[in-house]
Design a protein around this motif. Structure first.
Motif, PDB file in Angstrom:
ATOM      1  N   LYS A 266       0.828  -1.214   0.000  1.00 22.30           N
ATOM      2  CA  LYS A 266       0.000   0.000   0.000  1.00 22.30           C
ATOM      3  C   LYS A 266       0.855   1.255   0.000  1.00 22.30           C
ATOM      4  CE  LYS A 266      -3.924  -2.121   2.420  1.00 22.30           C
ATOM      5  NZ  LYS A 266      -4.707  -2.162   3.690  1.00 22.30           N
ATOM      6  N   SER A 267       2.086   1.154   0.476  1.00 25.45           N
ATOM      7  CA  SER A 267       2.925   2.349   0.549  1.00 25.45           C
ATOM      8  C   SER A 267       3.330   2.844  -0.833  1.00 25.45           C
ATOM      9  CB  SER A 267       4.186   2.055   1.367  1.00 25.45           C
ATOM     10  OG  SER A 267       5.054   1.189   0.651  1.00 25.45           O
ATOM     11  N   ALA A 268       3.481   1.921  -1.789  1.00 21.23           N
ATOM     12  CA  ALA A 268       3.828   2.266  -3.180  1.00 21.23           C
ATOM     13  C   ALA A 268       5.112   3.092  -3.262  1.00 21.23           C
ATOM     14  CB  ALA A 268       2.667   3.021  -3.847  1.00 21.23           C
ATOM     15  N   SER A 269       6.003   2.898  -2.281  1.00 23.19           N
ATOM     16  CA  SER A 269       7.235   3.686  -2.278  1.00 23.19           C
ATOM     17  C   SER A 269       8.471   2.807  -2.358  1.00 23.19           C
ATOM     18  CB  SER A 269       7.304   4.532  -0.997  1.00 23.19           C
ATOM     19  OG  SER A 269       7.291   3.704   0.154  1.00 23.19           O
ATOM     20  N   PHE A 270       8.325   1.601  -2.870  1.00 25.39           N
ATOM     21  CA  PHE A 270       9.457   0.687  -2.947  1.00 25.39           C
ATOM     22  C   PHE A 270       9.749   0.325  -4.397  1.00 25.39           C
ATOM     23  CE2 PHE A 270       5.627  -1.837  -2.724  1.00 25.39           C
ATOM     24  CZ  PHE A 270       5.828  -2.832  -3.657  1.00 25.39           C
ATOM     25  N   GLY A 271      10.981  -0.121  -4.628  1.00 28.10           N
ATOM     26  CA  GLY A 271      11.337  -0.581  -5.967  1.00 28.10           C
ATOM     27  C   GLY A 271      10.970  -2.035  -6.161  1.00 28.10           C
ATOM     28  N   ALA A 272      11.235  -2.853  -5.128  1.00 26.35           N
ATOM     29  CA  ALA A 272      10.899  -4.272  -5.186  1.00 26.35           C
ATOM     30  C   ALA A 272      10.651  -4.783  -3.781  1.00 26.35           C
ATOM     31  CB  ALA A 272      12.009  -5.073  -5.856  1.00 26.35           C
ATOM     32  N   LEU A 273       9.748  -5.738  -3.671  1.00 21.25           N
ATOM     33  CA  LEU A 273       9.428  -6.391  -2.404  1.00 21.25           C
ATOM     34  C   LEU A 273       9.660  -7.884  -2.578  1.00 21.25           C
ATOM     35  CD1 LEU A 273       8.145  -6.602   0.444  1.00 21.25           C
ATOM     36  CD2 LEU A 273       5.905  -6.629  -0.669  1.00 21.25           C
ATOM     37  N   LEU A 274      10.534  -8.444  -1.747  1.00 17.63           N
ATOM     38  CA  LEU A 274      10.822  -9.875  -1.770  1.00 17.63           C
ATOM     39  C   LEU A 274      10.306 -10.472  -0.475  1.00 17.63           C
ATOM     40  CD1 LEU A 274      12.887  -8.527  -3.750  1.00 17.63           C
ATOM     41  CD2 LEU A 274      14.480 -10.340  -3.136  1.00 17.63           C
ATOM     42  N   CYS A 275       9.377 -11.398  -0.563  1.00 17.09           N
ATOM     43  CA  CYS A 275       8.795 -11.960   0.653  1.00 17.09           C
ATOM     44  C   CYS A 275       8.797 -13.483   0.597  1.00 17.09           C
ATOM     45  CB  CYS A 275       7.391 -11.424   0.893  1.00 17.09           C
ATOM     46  SG  CYS A 275       6.343 -11.300  -0.563  1.00 17.09           S
ATOM     47  N   TRP A 276       9.163 -14.085   1.715  1.00 16.23           N
ATOM     48  CA  TRP A 276       9.211 -15.540   1.848  1.00 16.23           C
ATOM     49  C   TRP A 276       7.958 -16.000   2.570  1.00 16.23           C
ATOM     50  CZ3 TRP A 276      13.333 -12.511   1.316  1.00 16.23           C
ATOM     51  CH2 TRP A 276      14.424 -12.970   0.562  1.00 16.23           C
ATOM     52  N   LEU A 277       7.157 -16.836   1.909  1.00 14.52           N
ATOM     53  CA  LEU A 277       5.892 -17.308   2.485  1.00 14.52           C
ATOM     54  C   LEU A 277       5.852 -18.833   2.449  1.00 14.52           C
ATOM     55  CD1 LEU A 277       3.288 -14.810   0.953  1.00 14.52           C
ATOM     56  CD2 LEU A 277       4.171 -14.844   3.280  1.00 14.52           C
ATOM     57  N   PRO A 278       6.447 -19.495   3.429  1.00 13.77           N
ATOM     58  CA  PRO A 278       6.392 -20.965   3.452  1.00 13.77           C
ATOM     59  C   PRO A 278       4.981 -21.486   3.648  1.00 13.77           C
ATOM     60  CG  PRO A 278       7.338 -20.100   5.487  1.00 13.77           C
ATOM     61  CD  PRO A 278       7.227 -18.949   4.546  1.00 13.77           C
TER      62      PRO A 278
ATOM     63  N   GLY B 201       5.624  -1.142  -8.077  1.00 16.20           N
ATOM     64  CA  GLY B 201       6.814  -1.896  -7.712  1.00 16.20           C
ATOM     65  C   GLY B 201       6.757  -3.336  -8.182  1.00 16.20           C
ATOM     66  N   LEU B 202       7.872  -4.038  -8.004  1.00 16.77           N
ATOM     67  CA  LEU B 202       7.979  -5.455  -8.346  1.00 16.77           C
ATOM     68  C   LEU B 202       7.783  -6.267  -7.071  1.00 16.77           C
ATOM     69  CD1 LEU B 202      11.116  -5.023 -10.575  1.00 16.77           C
ATOM     70  CD2 LEU B 202       8.908  -5.797 -11.417  1.00 16.77           C
ATOM     71  N   THR B 203       6.957  -7.289  -7.136  1.00 21.10           N
ATOM     72  CA  THR B 203       6.635  -8.084  -5.957  1.00 21.10           C
ATOM     73  C   THR B 203       6.943  -9.549  -6.216  1.00 21.10           C
ATOM     74  OG1 THR B 203       4.835  -6.543  -5.428  1.00 21.10           O
ATOM     75  CG2 THR B 203       4.868  -8.647  -4.261  1.00 21.10           C
ATOM     76  N   PHE B 204       7.903 -10.083  -5.468  1.00 24.22           N
ATOM     77  CA  PHE B 204       8.304 -11.479  -5.592  1.00 24.22           C
ATOM     78  C   PHE B 204       7.900 -12.236  -4.336  1.00 24.22           C
ATOM     79  CE2 PHE B 204      11.178  -9.016  -8.226  1.00 24.22           C
ATOM     80  CZ  PHE B 204      11.261  -9.757  -9.405  1.00 24.22           C
ATOM     81  N   VAL B 205       7.269 -13.382  -4.534  1.00 19.86           N
ATOM     82  CA  VAL B 205       6.865 -14.235  -3.419  1.00 19.86           C
ATOM     83  C   VAL B 205       7.587 -15.566  -3.555  1.00 19.86           C
ATOM     84  CG1 VAL B 205       4.950 -15.417  -2.288  1.00 19.86           C
ATOM     85  CG2 VAL B 205       4.606 -13.131  -3.233  1.00 19.86           C
ATOM     86  N   PHE B 206       8.341 -15.944  -2.515  1.00 16.77           N
ATOM     87  CA  PHE B 206       9.041 -17.225  -2.504  1.00 16.77           C
ATOM     88  C   PHE B 206       8.201 -18.234  -1.730  1.00 16.77           C
ATOM     89  CE2 PHE B 206      12.391 -13.918  -2.527  1.00 16.77           C
ATOM     90  CZ  PHE B 206      12.950 -14.192  -3.763  1.00 16.77           C
ATOM     91  N   ARG B 207       7.855 -19.333  -2.391  1.00 17.66           N
ATOM     92  CA  ARG B 207       7.053 -20.388  -1.765  1.00 17.66           C
ATOM     93  C   ARG B 207       7.693 -21.745  -2.057  1.00 17.66           C
ATOM     94  NH1 ARG B 207       1.224 -20.477  -3.645  1.00 17.66           N
ATOM     95  NH2 ARG B 207       0.914 -21.522  -1.657  1.00 17.66           N
ATOM     96  N   PRO B 208       7.314 -22.788  -1.306  1.00 18.73           N
ATOM     97  CA  PRO B 208       7.876 -24.125  -1.556  1.00 18.73           C
ATOM     98  C   PRO B 208       7.493 -24.641  -2.939  1.00 18.73           C
ATOM     99  CG  PRO B 208       6.854 -24.009   0.613  1.00 18.73           C
ATOM    100  CD  PRO B 208       6.454 -22.759  -0.104  1.00 18.73           C
TER     101      PRO B 208
END
Length: 265
Positions: free
Chosen positions: A134-146, A165-172
């Protein structure tokens, strides 16, 4: 009986019509097109497999990992380096291990524009990710969601659409058999000689035929035995105790508890 007056468009007319609305209609045997700006991945072989030749903004990008730490940060290092050097913030949300700052710096990443957020509970992670989107003030967000429910992914996909921004979600990797609203999904596995195998399992385009093998850069500091690494190689990149670039677990959990009741279940 009335004669049929239906007329079919010629291929030339159909192609001309499709060209006027690339975001709405696409052919299954062609790579999809979007008006949204994309960012090159830093790997030409991978860019050829991505719609519009790069990472798409304003959507979830799922990277499904055989196991954490197989090279996901080195895969995104060219992107992160480019963003941080342009003074854009990159958020690392709940990584399973604290990234080695000296190695990141050697890959060209400006650590002053890295924001590390730690959260143990899945609900806290989802809340924190939504606030970041929601902040819309980042270049990329990398989040780990097991662990992540399908409705949470839908909420995150909706939130990602509100920013640039670019949003990456790491999952199994096992999650590849589950449905997901993310328009781009890839399975990442370790390959020989420190390389990374990337298989695109979902994209706006034809089925991906075979994995792409990417050579990942290995920082020289990682080749040194741990006992031989000089303190000087690490200390210059260590964040100070009172740095604003780190959020500890107790503070995040307390904040999330106060505001989570206002969010839909």
């Amino acid at each position: 009986m009335l004669a049929s007056t239906t007329r079919f468009a010629t291929p030339a007319v159909a192609n001309a019509l499709l060209a006027t609305m690339p975001d709405t209609v696409w052919r299954g045997n062609q790579m999809g097109s979007q008006r949204a700006v994309t960012t090159p991945s830093g790997f030409s072989a991978l860019d050829r497999e991505l719609p519009n030749g790069g990472w798409p903004a304003s959507v979830l990008i799922e990277l499904l990992l055989a196991q954490p730490g197989i090279g996901e940060l080195r895969l995104l290092a060219p992107l992160i380096a480019s963003l941080t050097q342009a003074k854009k913030t990159v958020i690392l949300m709940a990584p399973p291990h604290i990234p080695f700052a000296a190695a990141l710096a050697e890959l060209g990443i400006d650590l002053t524009h890295i924001l590390l957020v730690e959260a143990e509970k899945p609900a806290d992670r989802i809340w924190a990710i939504e606030q970041a989107l929601k902040s819309a003030s980042f270049g990329a967000l990398l989040c780990w969601l097991p662990q992540c429910r399908a409705d949470h992914l839908r909420r995150l996909q909706l939130a990602a659409g509100g920013g640039e921004g670019l949003t990456f979600v790491f999952r199994p990797a096992a999650a590849q058999h589950e449905s997901s609203p993310a328009p781009l999904r890839m399975v990442c596995r370790a390959a020989a000689s420190g390389q990374l195998s990337v298989e695109v399992i979902k994209r706006r385009g034809p089925v991906h035929s075979q994995p792409v093998i990417l050579p990942l850069a290995v920082p020289a500091v990682l080749d040194q035995p741990f006992a031989e690494r000089r303190v000087a190689d690490i200390l210059p990149f260590t964040l100070p105790v009172n740095s604003r670039h780190a959020v500890d677990r107790p503070a995040l959990s307390a904040t999330a508890t106060r505001y989570r009741t206002a969010l839909p279940a």
